[in-house]
Enzyme design. Structure first.
Site, PDB file in Angstrom:
ATOM      1  N   CYS A  79      18.687 -20.040 -12.231  1.00  0.00           N
ATOM      2  CA  CYS A  79      19.766 -19.115 -12.581  1.00  0.00           C
ATOM      3  C   CYS A  79      20.324 -18.416 -11.337  1.00  0.00           C
ATOM      4  O   CYS A  79      21.049 -19.042 -10.576  1.00  0.00           O
ATOM      5  CB  CYS A  79      19.271 -18.148 -13.657  1.00  0.00           C
ATOM      6  SG  CYS A  79      20.631 -17.410 -14.569  1.00  0.00           S
ATOM      7  N   HIS A 176      16.115 -20.935 -17.535  1.00  0.00           N
ATOM      8  CA  HIS A 176      14.860 -20.306 -17.110  1.00  0.00           C
ATOM      9  C   HIS A 176      13.632 -20.965 -17.727  1.00  0.00           C
ATOM     10  O   HIS A 176      13.064 -20.425 -18.692  1.00  0.00           O
ATOM     11  CB  HIS A 176      14.847 -18.844 -17.568  1.00  0.00           C
ATOM     12  CG  HIS A 176      15.835 -17.966 -16.885  1.00  0.00           C
ATOM     13  ND1 HIS A 176      15.550 -17.308 -15.715  1.00  0.00           N
ATOM     14  CD2 HIS A 176      17.102 -17.634 -17.204  1.00  0.00           C
ATOM     15  CE1 HIS A 176      16.597 -16.589 -15.347  1.00  0.00           C
ATOM     16  NE2 HIS A 176      17.554 -16.776 -16.227  1.00  0.00           N
ATOM     17  N   GLU A 178      10.744 -20.810 -16.738  1.00  0.00           N
ATOM     18  CA  GLU A 178       9.599 -19.889 -16.560  1.00  0.00           C
ATOM     19  C   GLU A 178       9.431 -18.925 -17.726  1.00  0.00           C
ATOM     20  O   GLU A 178       8.388 -18.284 -17.846  1.00  0.00           O
ATOM     21  CB  GLU A 178       9.725 -19.121 -15.233  1.00  0.00           C
ATOM     22  CG  GLU A 178      10.776 -18.016 -15.179  1.00  0.00           C
ATOM     23  CD  GLU A 178      12.210 -18.505 -14.972  1.00  0.00           C
ATOM     24  OE1 GLU A 178      12.456 -19.717 -15.031  1.00  0.00           O
ATOM     25  OE2 GLU A 178      13.091 -17.645 -14.771  1.00  0.00           O
TER      26      GLU A 178
HETATM   27  N1  GLN Z   1      24.305 -13.418 -13.715  1.00  0.00           N
HETATM   28  C1  GLN Z   1      23.257 -13.442 -12.725  1.00  0.00           C
HETATM   29  C2  GLN Z   1      23.822 -13.617 -11.321  1.00  0.00           C
HETATM   30  O1  GLN Z   1      24.982 -13.701 -11.137  1.00  0.00           O
HETATM   31  C3  GLN Z   1      22.267 -14.545 -12.992  1.00  0.00           C
HETATM   32  C4  GLN Z   1      21.503 -14.248 -14.264  1.00  0.00           C
HETATM   33  C5  GLN Z   1      20.102 -14.762 -14.277  1.00  0.00           C
HETATM   34  O2  GLN Z   1      19.500 -15.064 -13.243  1.00  0.00           O
HETATM   35  N2  GLN Z   1      19.544 -14.806 -15.454  1.00  0.00           N
HETATM   36  O3  GLN Z   1      23.067 -13.656 -10.394  1.00  0.00           O
END
Ligand code: GLN
Length: 196
Positions: A79, A176, A178
């Site tokens: 992410c 994710h 994890e």
């Molecule tokens: N929206 C977050 C970002 O721009 C990422 C979100 C996440 O890691 N769950 O870094």
């Protein structure tokens, strides 16, 4: 023992550390260049990519991480971690930088407020069965350059976006594993660390 780091500036550091430790790795929380130098691979957690970017610069880690990536260190980003591994970012905050390494363009917060967070079954290249993918204010990959390879794409009714990519020793997922009990991405990362 395989010693790997989790970049521990912000985000869901503990969740990654727990999965990696359960897979038999010796886990170091990385906040300083000396800690990075002591590991054979690095996980960049989910969180807020603009904050992790800023803190990495403040802590003098940006260049060492870029050098480690260029030197072939296995790195897995989830992410926000995927955003930090992208060569190009759209919808970043002003001045936002990445470590880079993946020849992709990612769009931050790409799924809008109505579907801010969602879960779906997802086919992944090389996996026998789909993964249960959890997306939380997730990015999507809007361009895959010739050096990178898409390994998972949402179905058309879920938007059709590329959400997992690999290139050399780099691996990035917009979701994710994890937090969903999925260990195959961490296993792939650890295999790469052992082989490196
Ligand atoms: N929206 C977050 C970002 O721009 C990422 C979100 C996440 O890691 N769950 O870094």
């Amino acid at each position: 023992m395989t010693r790997v780091g989790v970049l521990a500036l912000q985000g869901d550091v503990r969740e990654h550390a727990r999965v990696l430790a359960a897979r038999g790795a010796d886990v170091v929380l990385v906040r300083r260049p000396e800690e990075l130098a002591a590991v054979g691979g690095l996980v960049i957690p989910g969180g807020e990519s603009s904050v992790i970017d800023k803190l990495a610069r403040v802590f003098g880690l940006q260049q060492p991480i870029r050098d480690a990536i260029a030197g072939g260190m296995p790195v897995y980003g989830t992410c926000a971690g995927l955003i930090l591994l992208a060569d190009r970012i759209t919808d970043g905050i002003a001045g936002q930088e990445s470590f880079g390494g993946l020849d992709i363009t990612v769009q931050r917060n790409a799924f809008g407020s109505q579907v801010d967070s969602f879960e779906t079954a997802l086919e992944v290249d090389g996996f026998d069965t789909p993964t249960h993918a959890t997306f939380i204010r997730a990015p999507r990959v809007v361009e895959v350059g010739p050096a990178a390879r898409a390994i998972a794409t949402l179905s058309d009714d879920a938007g059709g976006a590329v959400v997992a990519v690999t290139q050399g020793n780099l691996l990035g997922t917009a979701f994710h594993p994890e937090v969903s009990g999925e260990t195959r991405f961490h296993d792939l990362f650890l295999q790469r660390v052992r082989a490196a």
